[in-house]
Design a protein around this motif. Sequence first.
Motif, PDB file in Angstrom:
ATOM      1  N   ILE A 147       0.842  -1.204   0.000  1.00  0.00           N
ATOM      2  CA  ILE A 147       0.000   0.000   0.000  1.00  0.00           C
ATOM      3  C   ILE A 147       0.875   1.252   0.000  1.00  0.00           C
ATOM      4  CG2 ILE A 147      -1.648   1.369   1.353  1.00  0.00           C
ATOM      5  CD1 ILE A 147      -2.824  -1.344   2.336  1.00  0.00           C
ATOM      6  N   ALA A 148       1.970   1.219   0.734  1.00  0.00           N
ATOM      7  CA  ALA A 148       2.858   2.376   0.832  1.00  0.00           C
ATOM      8  C   ALA A 148       3.431   2.779  -0.524  1.00  0.00           C
ATOM      9  CB  ALA A 148       3.983   2.090   1.821  1.00  0.00           C
ATOM     10  N   THR A 149       3.480   1.858  -1.477  1.00  0.00           N
ATOM     11  CA  THR A 149       4.047   2.170  -2.794  1.00  0.00           C
ATOM     12  C   THR A 149       3.044   2.831  -3.738  1.00  0.00           C
ATOM     13  OG1 THR A 149       3.508   0.040  -3.825  1.00  0.00           O
ATOM     14  CG2 THR A 149       5.597   0.178  -2.571  1.00  0.00           C
TER      15      THR A 149
ATOM     16  N   LEU B 200      -0.521   5.336   7.758  1.00  0.00           N
ATOM     17  CA  LEU B 200      -0.122   3.972   7.430  1.00  0.00           C
ATOM     18  C   LEU B 200       0.961   3.440   8.375  1.00  0.00           C
ATOM     19  CD1 LEU B 200      -0.749   1.702   5.424  1.00  0.00           C
ATOM     20  CD2 LEU B 200       1.055   2.621   3.966  1.00  0.00           C
ATOM     21  N   SER B 201       1.954   4.244   8.698  1.00  0.00           N
ATOM     22  CA  SER B 201       3.029   3.764   9.584  1.00  0.00           C
ATOM     23  C   SER B 201       2.507   3.487  10.991  1.00  0.00           C
ATOM     24  CB  SER B 201       4.183   4.767   9.628  1.00  0.00           C
ATOM     25  OG  SER B 201       3.733   6.026  10.100  1.00  0.00           O
ATOM     26  N   ASP B 202       1.564   4.299  11.461  1.00  0.00           N
ATOM     27  CA  ASP B 202       0.962   4.052  12.777  1.00  0.00           C
ATOM     28  C   ASP B 202       0.153   2.764  12.769  1.00  0.00           C
ATOM     29  OD1 ASP B 202       2.081   6.465  13.605  1.00  0.00           O
ATOM     30  OD2 ASP B 202       0.179   7.575  13.487  1.00  0.00           O
ATOM     31  N   LEU B 203      -0.578   2.539  11.695  1.00  0.00           N
ATOM     32  CA  LEU B 203      -1.371   1.320  11.567  1.00  0.00           C
ATOM     33  C   LEU B 203      -0.460   0.097  11.523  1.00  0.00           C
ATOM     34  CD1 LEU B 203      -4.042  -0.175  11.188  1.00  0.00           C
ATOM     35  CD2 LEU B 203      -3.881   0.345   8.728  1.00  0.00           C
TER      36      LEU B 203
ATOM     37  N   ALA C 268      -4.712  -0.039  -8.691  1.00  0.00           N
ATOM     38  CA  ALA C 268      -4.051   1.261  -8.549  1.00  0.00           C
ATOM     39  C   ALA C 268      -2.610   1.193  -9.066  1.00  0.00           C
ATOM     40  CB  ALA C 268      -4.080   1.700  -7.088  1.00  0.00           C
ATOM     41  N   ALA C 269      -2.377   0.322 -10.022  1.00  0.00           N
ATOM     42  CA  ALA C 269      -1.079   0.186 -10.682  1.00  0.00           C
ATOM     43  C   ALA C 269       0.028  -0.272  -9.738  1.00  0.00           C
ATOM     44  CB  ALA C 269      -0.686   1.482 -11.394  1.00  0.00           C
TER      45      ALA C 269
END
Length: 167
Positions: free
Chosen positions: A24-26, A75-78, A142-143
Amino acid sequence: MASLCISTLLSFKRWADQQTLAAIATIDDSLYAEQKKIMIRLMNHIYVVDAIFKGNLQGVDHGYRALNTVETPVLSDLAHAMEQCSDWYLSYVEHWSAPTRPIEFSFVDGGQGSMSASEMVEHVLHHSSYHRGAVGWLIAQAAGVPPKNVLSVFLRDHASIPEKSSL
């Protein structure tokens, strides 16, 4: 033996959740902001359900009144919260004494439930797999490149195999 299997599956869940969050981060926020938000919210839903059942297993009020939070987490907290929750589950099953004893609890919608500890852990495992699959599809849309976060890859590349004498 059953606890070993559950521990392996919980380790797999921990790894698969982190692989999915990393994918997801990408995703490019400028092109896929809404899709990325949905991905994060689905992963947060996994975390909230994990936390709800953790509270049920502990016999404490988990504090959730819905199956997701109003705010979308960073995202990093999750990722950190999910990792800590997974670590709790791994420790819990390592020390559980009565995995088949029924535990009474209240569902978030107010209904009453009764499940054994092992049933609750199995629910957490299956629930997360279901939603990670949806997130993988969204990542591809989302590619992005969905992670190959399947059990067979985890067992091949990351799980330690106990010696036959201990089985």
